[in-house]
Design a protein around this motif. Structure first.
Motif, PDB file in Angstrom:
ATOM      1  N   ARG A  38       4.016   5.436  -5.944  1.00 40.13           N
ATOM      2  CA  ARG A  38       3.247   5.605  -7.376  1.00 40.13           C
ATOM      3  C   ARG A  38       2.927   6.382  -7.466  1.00 40.13           C
ATOM      4  O   ARG A  38       3.000   7.529  -8.987  1.00 40.13           O
ATOM      5  CB  ARG A  38       3.067   4.432  -7.815  1.00 40.13           C
ATOM      6  CG  ARG A  38       2.544   3.933  -9.296  1.00 40.13           C
ATOM      7  CD  ARG A  38       2.725   2.759  -9.761  1.00 40.13           C
ATOM      8  NE  ARG A  38       1.610   2.144  -8.987  1.00 40.13           N
ATOM      9  CZ  ARG A  38       0.937   0.899  -9.005  1.00 40.13           C
ATOM     10  NH1 ARG A  38       2.249  -0.126  -9.421  1.00 40.13           N
ATOM     11  NH2 ARG A  38       0.225   0.481  -8.212  1.00 40.13           N
ATOM     12  N   GLU A  39       1.455   7.375  -6.510  1.00 42.02           N
ATOM     13  CA  GLU A  39       0.049   8.096  -6.385  1.00 42.02           C
ATOM     14  C   GLU A  39       0.490   9.225  -7.600  1.00 42.02           C
ATOM     15  O   GLU A  39       0.847   9.538  -7.837  1.00 42.02           O
ATOM     16  CB  GLU A  39      -0.728   7.370  -6.131  1.00 42.02           C
ATOM     17  CG  GLU A  39      -0.886   6.416  -6.875  1.00 42.02           C
ATOM     18  CD  GLU A  39      -2.992   6.191  -5.590  1.00 42.02           C
ATOM     19  OE1 GLU A  39      -2.520   6.728  -4.663  1.00 42.02           O
ATOM     20  OE2 GLU A  39      -3.031   4.974  -5.505  1.00 42.02           O
ATOM     21  N   MET A  40       1.484   9.586  -6.324  1.00 47.25           N
ATOM     22  CA  MET A  40       2.172  10.738  -5.513  1.00 47.25           C
ATOM     23  C   MET A  40       3.604  11.440  -7.145  1.00 47.25           C
ATOM     24  O   MET A  40       3.362  12.058  -7.329  1.00 47.25           O
ATOM     25  CB  MET A  40       3.372  10.180  -4.733  1.00 47.25           C
ATOM     26  CG  MET A  40       2.329  10.835  -3.611  1.00 47.25           C
ATOM     27  SD  MET A  40       4.153  10.442  -1.836  1.00 47.25           S
ATOM     28  CE  MET A  40       4.605  12.273  -1.786  1.00 47.25           C
ATOM     29  N   GLN A  82       0.978  -1.505   0.266  1.00 54.17           N
ATOM     30  CA  GLN A  82       0.184  -0.185   0.241  1.00 54.17           C
ATOM     31  C   GLN A  82       0.922   1.084  -0.008  1.00 54.17           C
ATOM     32  O   GLN A  82       0.173   2.213  -0.703  1.00 54.17           O
ATOM     33  CB  GLN A  82      -1.113   0.292   1.695  1.00 54.17           C
ATOM     34  CG  GLN A  82      -2.211  -1.172   0.972  1.00 54.17           C
ATOM     35  CD  GLN A  82      -2.730  -1.055   2.374  1.00 54.17           C
ATOM     36  OE1 GLN A  82      -1.821  -0.902   3.829  1.00 54.17           O
ATOM     37  NE2 GLN A  82      -3.616  -2.415   2.331  1.00 54.17           N
ATOM     38  N   ALA A 128       3.246   9.748 -10.276  1.00 51.45           N
ATOM     39  CA  ALA A 128       2.234   9.782 -11.238  1.00 51.45           C
ATOM     40  C   ALA A 128       1.620  11.620 -11.100  1.00 51.45           C
ATOM     41  O   ALA A 128       0.572  12.310 -12.410  1.00 51.45           O
ATOM     42  CB  ALA A 128       0.906   9.141 -11.097  1.00 51.45           C
ATOM     43  N   ALA A 129       1.377  12.129 -10.033  1.00 54.80           N
ATOM     44  CA  ALA A 129       0.232  13.243  -9.927  1.00 54.80           C
ATOM     45  C   ALA A 129       1.518  14.333 -10.596  1.00 54.80           C
ATOM     46  O   ALA A 129       1.175  15.644  -9.962  1.00 54.80           O
ATOM     47  CB  ALA A 129      -0.514  13.334  -8.520  1.00 54.80           C
ATOM     48  N   CYS A 155       2.494   1.625  -3.375  1.00 57.01           N
ATOM     49  CA  CYS A 155       1.592   1.990  -4.003  1.00 57.01           C
ATOM     50  C   CYS A 155       1.062   3.339  -4.607  1.00 57.01           C
ATOM     51  O   CYS A 155       0.905   4.411  -5.221  1.00 57.01           O
ATOM     52  CB  CYS A 155      -0.168   1.484  -4.094  1.00 57.01           C
ATOM     53  SG  CYS A 155       0.009  -0.380  -4.981  1.00 57.01           S
ATOM     54  N   SER A 156       1.085   4.569  -2.689  1.00 55.90           N
ATOM     55  CA  SER A 156       1.169   4.855  -2.104  1.00 55.90           C
ATOM     56  C   SER A 156       1.963   6.152  -3.250  1.00 55.90           C
ATOM     57  O   SER A 156       1.782   6.844  -4.115  1.00 55.90           O
ATOM     58  CB  SER A 156       1.346   5.554  -0.661  1.00 55.90           C
ATOM     59  OG  SER A 156      -0.597   4.794  -0.603  1.00 55.90           O
ATOM     60  N   LYS A 163       7.288  10.928 -13.930  1.00 53.42           N
ATOM     61  CA  LYS A 163       6.791  12.209 -14.823  1.00 53.42           C
ATOM     62  C   LYS A 163       7.301  12.622 -16.106  1.00 53.42           C
ATOM     63  O   LYS A 163       7.260  13.902 -14.683  1.00 53.42           O
ATOM     64  CB  LYS A 163       5.177  12.063 -13.960  1.00 53.42           C
ATOM     65  CG  LYS A 163       4.476  12.690 -15.437  1.00 53.42           C
ATOM     66  CD  LYS A 163       2.754  13.317 -14.481  1.00 53.42           C
ATOM     67  CE  LYS A 163       1.409  13.539 -15.735  1.00 53.42           C
ATOM     68  NZ  LYS A 163       0.733  14.281 -15.015  1.00 53.42           N
TER      69      LYS A 163
END
Length: 285
Positions: free
Chosen positions: A211-213, A205, A215-216, A208-209, A283
């Motif tokens: 990875r989301e950061m 978890q 991606a943002a 994944c958090s 990104k």
């Protein structure tokens, strides 16, 4: 048919016969207690090579004095059946005395990538890994060897080893195989009680958090690391060994996410130490 081989001499004879018939050799070194992650390595070896050899050897030299060598799960019959199920050609299953005979005293040290992550709290660990893998590669003489990304630092160490010593084996890294709920498959997962098993989900978890950061648009490595540590520490049963970010595959300190990086975590749940990681790709705007 899967041959079971216990001596170095017999293993070398099988390798020589395969070579004589023009076969390429794929090799999967393991310590047994096989799970689907190991089977995935064998399947990749089968796709890439004509013959597949698996070693099952709980290597004493990579365990520290207070680590779990004696308790490490040994499931030989189940492991052999698993190897047969994917069509492995030979299983090398030596005793410790065969790999480290009386009078043995030669070590392999890989410097520059072993003093961080799992190498820092486990001095001597990667010396044991590098030494046994050097011995195994000399015995099996594989064209390609397959290792899991869950041990990403180990892969970096072994790629450097092979490059520095001009060895011919190509080291291949295979993506992490996970349970349905995200927990990375590991031989040590069997040590977890039900509450610890549930708590261990915080590993994936937190990755994944991160990875989301990314991606943002987050590029600050320290901000990502801080968020991961905060999430890991929010789990009462988790005792964090480390959460670190390094350039990948160089494993150098990095401040801005301007190239691929390895986010690696190690956390104890009770007496069980689990590791996990994710390669974060920046990104680009």
């Amino acid at each position: 048919m899967t041959n079971v081989v216990e001596s170095v001499a017999e293993m070398r004879a099988i390798v020589a016969a395969a070579r004589k018939s023009g076969k390429t050799i794929g090799f999967v070194p393991t310590m047994g207690a096989l799970h689907n992650g190991h089977l995935e390595l064998m399947k990749e070896a089968r796709k890439a090579c004509d013959a597949v050899i698996v070693s099952i050897f709980v290597n004493p030299t990579q365990f520290g004095p207070n680590e779990d060598y004696d308790a490490y799960p040994r499931t030989w019959q189940e492991d052999l059946q698993a190897c047969k199920s994917v069509g492995v050609d030979a299983v090398f299953h030596p005793q410790a005395e065969e790999m480290y005979p009386a009078g043995w005293g030669t070590w392999v040290d890989v410097n520059g990538v072993t003093d961080k992550l799992c190498g820092k709290p486990r001095p001597g660990h990667f010396r044991g890994v590098a030494t046994v893998v050097t011995k195994l590669l000399n015995i099996v003489q594989a064209d390609k060897a397959f290792f899991g990304q869950k041990d990403a630092q180990q892969v970096v160490v072994l790629k450097k080893l092979v490059r520095d010593l001009n060895m011919l084996t190509e080291i291949n890294m295979v993506p992490i195989v996970r349970e349905a709920d995200g927990l990375a498959k590991s031989s040590r997962n069997v040590y977890l009680n039900p509450k610890e098993r549930q708590a261990a989900l915080v590993l994936y978890q937190s990755l994944c958090s991160a990875r989301e950061m990314v991606a943002a648009g987050e590029h600050n490595c320290q901000a990502i690391r801080t968020a991961v540590l905060r999430q890991l520490k929010s789990e009462p049963l988790a005792s964090v060994d480390y959460a670190e970010i390094y350039s990948f595959p160089e494993l150098k300190d990095i401040e801005k996410l301007n190239q691929d990086v390895l986010l690696a975590v190690a956390v104890r749940f009770g007496a069980t130490r689990l590791i996990d990681n994710m390669i974060l790709i920046p990104k680009h705007s």
